[in-house]
Design a protein around this motif. Structure first.
Motif, mmCIF file in Angstrom:
data_model
loop_
_atom_site.group_PDB
_atom_site.id
_atom_site.type_symbol
_atom_site.label_atom_id
_atom_site.label_comp_id
_atom_site.label_asym_id
_atom_site.label_seq_id
_atom_site.Cartn_x
_atom_site.Cartn_y
_atom_site.Cartn_z
ATOM 1 N N GLY A 235 0.787 -1.216 0.000
ATOM 2 C CA GLY A 235 0.000 0.000 0.000
ATOM 3 C C GLY A 235 0.822 1.270 0.000
ATOM 4 O O GLY A 235 0.270 2.370 0.118
ATOM 5 N N LYS A 236 2.145 1.164 -0.143
ATOM 6 C CA LYS A 236 3.024 2.326 -0.112
ATOM 7 C C LYS A 236 3.645 2.541 -1.490
ATOM 8 O O LYS A 236 3.995 1.593 -2.184
ATOM 9 N N VAL A 237 3.811 3.808 -1.855
ATOM 10 C CA VAL A 237 4.457 4.176 -3.109
ATOM 11 C C VAL A 237 5.659 5.049 -2.765
ATOM 12 O O VAL A 237 5.536 6.042 -2.046
ATOM 13 N N LEU A 238 6.847 4.687 -3.295
ATOM 14 C CA LEU A 238 8.092 5.365 -2.929
ATOM 15 C C LEU A 238 8.923 5.644 -4.166
ATOM 16 O O LEU A 238 8.976 4.818 -5.097
ATOM 17 N N ALA B 196 14.997 9.113 -0.802
ATOM 18 C CA ALA B 196 13.738 8.365 -0.757
ATOM 19 C C ALA B 196 12.608 9.334 -0.458
ATOM 20 O O ALA B 196 12.684 10.102 0.506
ATOM 21 N N LYS B 197 11.584 9.317 -1.295
ATOM 22 C CA LYS B 197 10.437 10.207 -1.150
ATOM 23 C C LYS B 197 9.168 9.373 -1.029
ATOM 24 O O LYS B 197 8.907 8.496 -1.853
ATOM 25 N N ASN B 198 8.391 9.635 0.009
ATOM 26 C CA ASN B 198 7.129 8.925 0.199
ATOM 27 C C ASN B 198 6.059 9.557 -0.688
ATOM 28 O O ASN B 198 5.700 10.718 -0.511
ATOM 29 N N LEU B 199 5.551 8.797 -1.660
ATOM 30 C CA LEU B 199 4.517 9.272 -2.579
ATOM 31 C C LEU B 199 3.187 8.560 -2.373
ATOM 32 O O LEU B 199 2.337 8.541 -3.261
ATOM 33 N N THR B 200 2.996 7.946 -1.219
ATOM 34 C CA THR B 200 1.801 7.148 -0.961
ATOM 35 C C THR B 200 0.545 8.008 -1.048
ATOM 36 O O THR B 200 0.455 9.046 -0.383
ATOM 37 N N PRO B 201 -0.444 7.615 -1.886
ATOM 38 C CA PRO B 201 -1.692 8.387 -1.980
ATOM 39 C C PRO B 201 -2.348 8.526 -0.606
ATOM 40 O O PRO B 201 -2.402 7.590 0.175
ATOM 41 N N GLY B 202 -2.830 9.719 -0.336
ATOM 42 C CA GLY B 202 -3.446 9.994 0.955
ATOM 43 C C GLY B 202 -2.462 10.565 1.951
ATOM 44 O O GLY B 202 -2.864 11.204 2.930
ATOM 45 N N GLU B 203 -1.170 10.319 1.714
ATOM 46 C CA GLU B 203 -0.134 10.869 2.592
ATOM 47 C C GLU B 203 0.674 11.947 1.884
ATOM 48 O O GLU B 203 1.323 12.771 2.522
ATOM 49 N N TYR B 204 0.657 11.931 0.557
ATOM 50 C CA TYR B 204 1.458 12.874 -0.218
ATOM 51 C C TYR B 204 0.545 13.576 -1.202
ATOM 52 O O TYR B 204 -0.224 12.938 -1.927
#
Length: 824
Positions: A586-589, A601-609
């Protein structure tokens, strides 16, 4: 794997098509002018055998013989078949007639996929009690009942009329088993005069049928004229406003039994009790006015050859993500429309394919199974194993049957566009149940919108649009409709579903700029889906790994030299080994790797970014602004013979308008291939996801907090709190793990924070030194020192050294010339 949008489309299309067809039945508005509707009856005993008697009189003697029995029973079965063109619409009829002394009872059941009517009538004397579909029993006079329904329960032999005016031909022959058969031809109007009304009411028609042929009636009797059975065939038209006149053929067989035996009439006590009530008014069924919009829609839909196959091709958007799709389909309309026990889910086939990869990426549905084609992998999966989903879909035809179908939908017309929406709570609740079972709608959610749009510029549907919106999913489709023969793929090539689905592709990008040279990047893409996991986030994993060639990296370095320093992120990209986009759990990075370890490293998780355009995207645009200075000549696509490689290309004119060269459309310029993107499918049978996405996610989130704290203090200022903020950032940095520290790109060495504190203290010391100098330095010297202070140092001076600041202003004011003296 639960999100099967095609199921919703299939269910909605089935419901809408059935509703439209059922709502449009219409026939003749008037009855033929026929005077006689009474049978001729011979009640005295006839001793000669039927072959020696006048055939017409043999019929009359049979009616007379039937009237002599105190009890009897007849049962009939029949079908009415309307030819719609591509399929037949069949209505089944089953009837029972009972005579018991002076009481007559009839029950008629007429049913199809779209209509269900049960009519019971009980005649005694001058009254008739009746009930419809098991409802309340109503009482009426026989005359009033006959005016609406035509045939009364005490009508002997059949609902046809038998007399010298109606029988235009009759012939008798022995059958060889002791019985006799009379072939009778009845005048199409006079012989059926009573049945016009009955057929209109029992068949759910919106008008009277129009008989086209005389009725052929075959009566089998015994030597004493006791009826054994009869059969008949009638042909007539039912005018359907949306299609025109439909030819229908009715075949019926009736068998007599239980003469002078004890035959019970169902619910005799209730019917007799109803006879005591005051007669009520018998009302015919309401004739609904024709709806031009429904007429147009159904007429256009029926011209699509769904039996042999249709194709829908266009763009489908799922939650904003657009895909070019093609849907080929066919359906066994005969069984869907006519078979009461038909399994709708086994009577339609379709193939859904992905744009340019029609041969390599496709999903085929056949006989409750889904056949998935992923390039080198083909497997079959059973679907609709959930009993609740199957039951909900199977219930749709039953819900539609026997209700006021015209109120179930609304149709809105705008020019040649027809928008169809559900307008019935039962059907809507059923569809919502299906959506919830498939995980496409949340429990208790009120968000729901379902509509179908049909663009009909002539007499055929050209474009079908579809919209489904819930709290979980937003599906929008716009598809062109055409006839295209449907054929199933070779299903023997598909095997039992694997535990994990895998797919891969190689991607290559080439840029060719005449003034700068060629630049390339390659990418490896993989995905896997674990079918053993119910949760989508846990089941799905994917990665895209991009490598820039040396020329590409040199381009970035050259840009840095001309335009100034790059952002730290682009600098890392130029120095790194690979750029990686990964999705797992469930995470996109987004990760930049160098020497086998993440350096960004960049957190691109929908709902968080928040996916907003930021400075990095602006810088990327600036980096490639050179490719936008050449006028585009052509954009195209090529595909390999095996369908596994697709290439997109852009050619341009060799005119650099960015350098002032003039481009004149129509001139014969040299062209070159500006950009090429090659995508090739490859085997991913042995692919294993190797990223520790959870750890990278934790590191990225922790590092980003320190990056933001560091960014906020990267410019030293004269502020009493500045040192504290730097120390807090340093403490947060020191609390990171080594892998997290490597991601903090704006803290390059261990002296970084110390230097910031030192520079901040130096700014404060400069202010303190200035304040001390106010008392001893002259105005000119103070002015020179004050001019060197930064704005934040001036603010600090005002706030923490107000007396010295006031004294400085006095010294400066005292040295300024008197304005009046200067003027004088």
């Amino acid at each position: 794997m639960k999100r099967k949008i095609y199921l919703i489309i299939l269910a909605f299309m089935l419901a809408v098509s059935s509703i439209l067809f059922a709502a449009c039945g219409k026939g003749s508005s008037s009855l033929p002018e026929v005077n006689s509707d009474e049978d001729m009856t011979i009640t005295q005993q006839v001793t000669v055998p039927p072959t020696e008697y006048n055939p017409k009189k043999s019929v009359y003697a049979t009616i007379g013989r039937l009237s002599k029995f105190s009890t009897y029973k007849s049962t009939s079965t029949g079908t009415s078949v309307a030819s719609v063109g591509l399929f037949d619409y069949v209505q089944q009829t089953d009837c029972v007639t009972i005579k018991h002394g002076d009481e007559f009872y009839s029950e008629s059941n007429s049913s199809s996929k779209l209509v269900s009517v049960r009519h019971e009538a009980f005649a005694k004397g001058d009254n008739i009690a009746y009930r419809i579909n098991g409802g309340e029993i109503s009482n009426s006079s026989a005359f009033a009942y006959k005016e609406v329904y035509g045939v009364t329960p005490d009508k002997l032999l059949s609902g046809h009329v038998f007399n010298d005016e109606t029988i235009i031909y009759a012939k008798t022959a022995a059958t060889g088993d002791g019985n006799y058969e009379i072939e009778i031809v009845l005048d199409k109007n006079k012989g059926n005069v009573l049945l016009f009304k009955q057929m209109k009411e029992f068949g759910g028609l919106n008008g009277y049928p129009v008989f086209t042929d005389d009725t052929v009636f075959t009566l089998t009797i015994k030597r004493d004229y006791t009826p054994v059975k009869f059969s008949y065939k009638s042909k007539y038209n039912v005018n359907v406003a949306v299609i025109g006149s439909l030819p229908c053929e009715e075949n019926n067989e009736v068998i007599f039994s239980d003469f002078n035996e004890d035959v019970a009439i169902p619910d005799t006590e209730d019917f007799n009790a109803a006879m005591a009530m005051a007669p009520s008014e018998v009302k015919p069924s309401e004739e609904k006015p024709a709806d031009e919009n429904r007429e147009k829609i159904v007429s256009a839909l029926l011209k699509a050859d769904l039996v042999r196959g249709v194709a829908l091709s266009g763009i489908v958007s799922v939650n904003g993500f657009e895909l070019p799709l093609k849907l080929g389909a066919r359906a066994d309309l005969d069984k869907i429309v006519n078979d009461e026990n038909a399994d709708v889910l086994s009577l339609a086939d379709f193939t859904l394919s992905l744009g340019a990869y029609e041969k390599s990426f496709s999903v085929t549905y056949h006989d409750r199974k889904v056949f998935v084609n992923l390039g080198n992998m083909r497997f079959v999966k059973d679907v609709f194993t959930d009993e609740n989903v199957s039951a909900a879909i199977s219930a749709l035809p039953e819900i539609i049957k026997g209700v006021d179908v015209s109120s179930m939908i609304s149709v809105k017309k705008t020019d040649d566009l027809y928008e169809i929406r559900l307008n019935d709570l039962k059907v809507e609740v059923t569809i919502k149940t299906i959506l919830k079972q498939l995980g496409l709608m949340g429990e208790g959610s009120k968000a729901f919108d379902l509509s179908l749009g049909l663009y009909i510029p002539g007499d055929r549907v050209g474009v079908i649009s579809f919209n489904l919106t819930t709290d979980v999913i937003d599906v929008r489709a716009k598809l062109n409709l055409s006839d295209e023969k449907f054929s199933l793929p070779n299903l023997d090539d598909y095997y039992a579903e694997p535990q994990i689905l895998r797919a891969g592709a190689d991607v290559a990008l080439t840029l060719d700029l005449p003034d700068l040279g060629k630049f390339g990047a390659t990418a490896q893409t993989f995905m896997s889906y674990d079918l053993t996991k119910e949760n989508f986030a846990e089941a799905f994993k994917a990665e895209i790994n991009v490598a820039l060639d040396e020329e590409f990296k040199k381009l970035i370095a050259d840009k840095s030299g001309v335009a100034g320093d790059l952002s730290p992120i682009l600098k890392l990209a130029a120095e790194g080994d690979s750029l990686n986009l990964i999705c797992a759990n469930g995470k996109v990075l987004f990760v930049i790797m160098k020497d086998g370890a993440p350096v960004f490293a960049k957190n691109l998780t929908p709902g968080e970014y928040e996916f907003d355009a930021d400075s990095l995207l602006d810088e990327l645009t600036d980096l490639f602004d050179d490719i936008f200075v050449y006028p585009i000549a052509d954009v195209g696509k090529t595909k390999s013979d095996d369908g596994k490689t697709v290439s997109y290309y852009v050619t341009a004119y060799n005119v650099n308008i960015g350098q002032g060269e003039e481009f004149v459309p129509g001139e014969n310029y040299e062209t070159f291939e500006l950009l090429r993107l090659d995508m090739k499918l490859k085997s991913a049978a042995d692919y294993v996801f190797g990223w520790d996405a959870d750890k990278i996610y934790v590191d990225a989130v922790a590092a980003e907090e320190v990056i933001n704290m560091t960014e906020a203090v990267k410019t030293p200022i004269a502020d009493i709190d500045y040192k504290q903020r730097v120390l807090e950032a340093e403490a947060a940095y020191e609390n990171l793990t080594d892998s997290q520290k490597s991601l903090v790109y704006n803290a390059p060495d261990t002296d970084y924070y110390f230097e910031l504190v030192r520079k901040g203290n130096a700014l404060l010391e400069e202010v303190s030194a200035f304040a001390a100098a106010v008392a001893v330095d002259d105005a000119e010297t103070l002015g020179e020192k004050f001019a060197k202070l930064s704005p934040d140092q001036v603010e600090f001076l005002k706030k923490y050294y107000p007396a010295e600041f006031a004294a400085y202003n006095e010294k400066i004011s005292a040295t300024e010339p008197n304005e009046q003296e200067t003027i004088g």
